[in-house]
Design an enzyme around this catalytic site. Sequence first.
Site, PDB file in Angstrom:
ATOM      1  N   ASP A  89      32.176  43.958  45.955  1.00  0.00           N
ATOM      2  CA  ASP A  89      30.895  44.058  46.670  1.00  0.00           C
ATOM      3  C   ASP A  89      30.973  43.342  48.017  1.00  0.00           C
ATOM      4  O   ASP A  89      30.493  43.852  49.036  1.00  0.00           O
ATOM      5  CB  ASP A  89      29.760  43.452  45.832  1.00  0.00           C
ATOM      6  CG  ASP A  89      29.492  44.265  44.578  1.00  0.00           C
ATOM      7  OD1 ASP A  89      29.727  45.485  44.597  1.00  0.00           O
ATOM      8  OD2 ASP A  89      29.051  43.677  43.569  1.00  0.00           O
ATOM      9  N   LYS A 141      24.907  45.422  41.982  1.00  0.00           N
ATOM     10  CA  LYS A 141      25.809  45.655  43.109  1.00  0.00           C
ATOM     11  C   LYS A 141      25.050  45.765  44.431  1.00  0.00           C
ATOM     12  O   LYS A 141      25.527  45.315  45.459  1.00  0.00           O
ATOM     13  CB  LYS A 141      26.646  46.918  42.866  1.00  0.00           C
ATOM     14  CG  LYS A 141      27.576  46.786  41.675  1.00  0.00           C
ATOM     15  CD  LYS A 141      28.452  47.992  41.486  1.00  0.00           C
ATOM     16  CE  LYS A 141      29.541  48.053  42.512  1.00  0.00           C
ATOM     17  NZ  LYS A 141      30.468  46.931  42.449  1.00  0.00           N
ATOM     18  N   ASN A 173      38.042  51.325  44.034  1.00  0.00           N
ATOM     19  CA  ASN A 173      39.282  50.638  43.668  1.00  0.00           C
ATOM     20  C   ASN A 173      40.248  51.741  43.223  1.00  0.00           C
ATOM     21  O   ASN A 173      39.916  52.924  43.262  1.00  0.00           O
ATOM     22  CB  ASN A 173      39.055  49.542  42.613  1.00  0.00           C
ATOM     23  CG  ASN A 173      38.515  50.087  41.302  1.00  0.00           C
ATOM     24  OD1 ASN A 173      38.678  51.257  40.985  1.00  0.00           O
ATOM     25  ND2 ASN A 173      37.864  49.235  40.534  1.00  0.00           N
ATOM     26  N   ALA A 229      22.141  44.287  45.305  1.00  0.00           N
ATOM     27  CA  ALA A 229      21.723  42.954  45.751  1.00  0.00           C
ATOM     28  C   ALA A 229      22.924  42.128  46.194  1.00  0.00           C
ATOM     29  O   ALA A 229      22.859  41.410  47.198  1.00  0.00           O
ATOM     30  CB  ALA A 229      20.966  42.241  44.630  1.00  0.00           C
ATOM     31  N   ASP A 272      37.267  33.124  40.647  1.00  0.00           N
ATOM     32  CA  ASP A 272      36.385  34.117  40.022  1.00  0.00           C
ATOM     33  C   ASP A 272      36.342  35.364  40.919  1.00  0.00           C
ATOM     34  O   ASP A 272      35.899  35.279  42.062  1.00  0.00           O
ATOM     35  CB  ASP A 272      34.983  33.494  39.877  1.00  0.00           C
ATOM     36  CG  ASP A 272      33.941  34.490  39.385  1.00  0.00           C
ATOM     37  OD1 ASP A 272      34.313  35.529  38.815  1.00  0.00           O
ATOM     38  OD2 ASP A 272      32.730  34.226  39.577  1.00  0.00           O
TER      39      ASP A 272
HETATM   40  P1  ADP Z   1      36.995  45.560  42.213  1.00  0.00           P
HETATM   41  O1  ADP Z   1      36.685  44.240  41.576  1.00  0.00           O
HETATM   42  O2  ADP Z   1      35.795  46.247  42.758  1.00  0.00           O
HETATM   43  O3  ADP Z   1      37.904  46.438  41.397  1.00  0.00           O
HETATM   44  P2  ADP Z   1      39.265  44.583  43.753  1.00  0.00           P
HETATM   45  O4  ADP Z   1      39.736  43.838  42.552  1.00  0.00           O
HETATM   46  O5  ADP Z   1      40.160  45.621  44.309  1.00  0.00           O
HETATM   47  O6  ADP Z   1      37.811  45.186  43.551  1.00  0.00           O
HETATM   48  O7  ADP Z   1      38.970  43.481  44.883  1.00  0.00           O
HETATM   49  C1  ADP Z   1      38.285  43.772  46.076  1.00  0.00           C
HETATM   50  C2  ADP Z   1      38.905  43.012  47.216  1.00  0.00           C
HETATM   51  O8  ADP Z   1      38.815  41.611  46.939  1.00  0.00           O
HETATM   52  C3  ADP Z   1      40.381  43.269  47.443  1.00  0.00           C
HETATM   53  O9  ADP Z   1      40.576  44.425  48.246  1.00  0.00           O
HETATM   54  C4  ADP Z   1      40.815  41.977  48.150  1.00  0.00           C
HETATM   55  O10 ADP Z   1      40.434  42.023  49.517  1.00  0.00           O
HETATM   56  C5  ADP Z   1      39.951  40.930  47.460  1.00  0.00           C
HETATM   57  N1  ADP Z   1      40.669  40.318  46.324  1.00  0.00           N
HETATM   58  C6  ADP Z   1      40.544  40.626  45.011  1.00  0.00           C
HETATM   59  N2  ADP Z   1      41.358  39.873  44.244  1.00  0.00           N
HETATM   60  C7  ADP Z   1      42.018  39.052  45.103  1.00  0.00           C
HETATM   61  C8  ADP Z   1      43.004  38.020  44.964  1.00  0.00           C
HETATM   62  N3  ADP Z   1      43.490  37.686  43.756  1.00  0.00           N
HETATM   63  N4  ADP Z   1      43.447  37.384  46.086  1.00  0.00           N
HETATM   64  C9  ADP Z   1      42.967  37.700  47.305  1.00  0.00           C
HETATM   65  N5  ADP Z   1      42.038  38.655  47.521  1.00  0.00           N
HETATM   66  C10 ADP Z   1      41.564  39.327  46.437  1.00  0.00           C
END
Ligand code: ADP
Length: 309
Positions: free
Chosen positions: A251, A40, A184, A42, A245
């Site tokens: 990050d 995380k 999150n 890097a 993906d």
């Molecule tokens: P983590 O993987 O750390 O749990 P999140 O899944 O909440 O984090 O995703 C982090 C950020 O990435 C979100 O706040 C959003 O800005 C972006 N993001 C994640 N998934 C999507 C998606 N399907 N469409 C658009 N943006 C996304």
Amino acid sequence: MVRVLVVGSIHMDLVVVLDRFPEIGETVIGRDFKMTPGGKGANQAVAAARLGAETYMVGRLGRDFFGRVLRENLKRNGVRDDFVVEDPESYTGVALIFVDVEGRNMIAVAPGTDARVGPSDVDSALDTLGSVDAVLLQLEIPLETVTYAAKRAKEAGALVVLNPAPFRPLPEDVYRHVDVLTPNEVEARQLAGRFGEYATLRECCEVLLEKGLSAVVVTLGPKGAHVFSRDFEGLVPAFKVPVVDTTGAGDAFSAALAVALSEGMSIEKAVVFANAVAAIKTTRLGAQEGLPYREEVNKFLLERGVKVG
Ligand code: ADP
């Protein structure tokens, strides 16, 4: 140009794609293999550098093959490696990842030198650099080091952004030295101690804000991010993109938020910017390879008629 210091993990992800997971004692022949730079720390450093920040990394690598490859990778991405220590006492961290055809995974992490990043590493960076605009932290290195880095960074007047992942209970005194927390939803509930209980996200974040933070920005995947702070509270919706993906999206988000706030954007605008950076990342493969450069983010925002600057 803003100056960002990232204190955290650097390791190699080794991914084998399989038809099914092996049983104990069994060998299964895989379909595919990929080796990708990760950690995380890097990931966040590469994200900040590609967004145009002068980015320094504090971390450790072993005196081994992966250590050399990962250092080269940081440099190639514009991350300054002056404070990345070569530590002969351990090996460079690795994550061994099995992914099956249904996309499920099994992961074993051997942290190696990531577990040896210490307060003295933080001291050498901050003593040499003097001032930085922001310090970015996550939880893949010892908590003692995270706490120390937050304290020293705050004393030096930097903005301190902590991405509390992967979840670990945090000592109470960390919060006093952190400006912005970027959990999150699951992490926000766990940190507030309201996991599995009936409590709204707002109630959880109020518990966290009372501990001394300026803002909690909860990332909500495809929904975007919800900001809880004194100046602004509300959901900042995600951009709609064709997702390929999502690894490393969190990050990308934390790093972009730190860069944007350091550049003087309001928290609301900084979250719009971070949503854009993370959204672009989700349209591409790889936690680091898929990270956008600043010009790409500017173009993405311009095409959608969004102004943040
Ligand atoms: P983590 O993987 O750390 O749990 P999140 O899944 O909440 O984090 O995703 C982090 C950020 O990435 C979100 O706040 C959003 O800005 C972006 N993001 C994640 N998934 C999507 C998606 N399907 N469409 C658009 N943006 C996304």
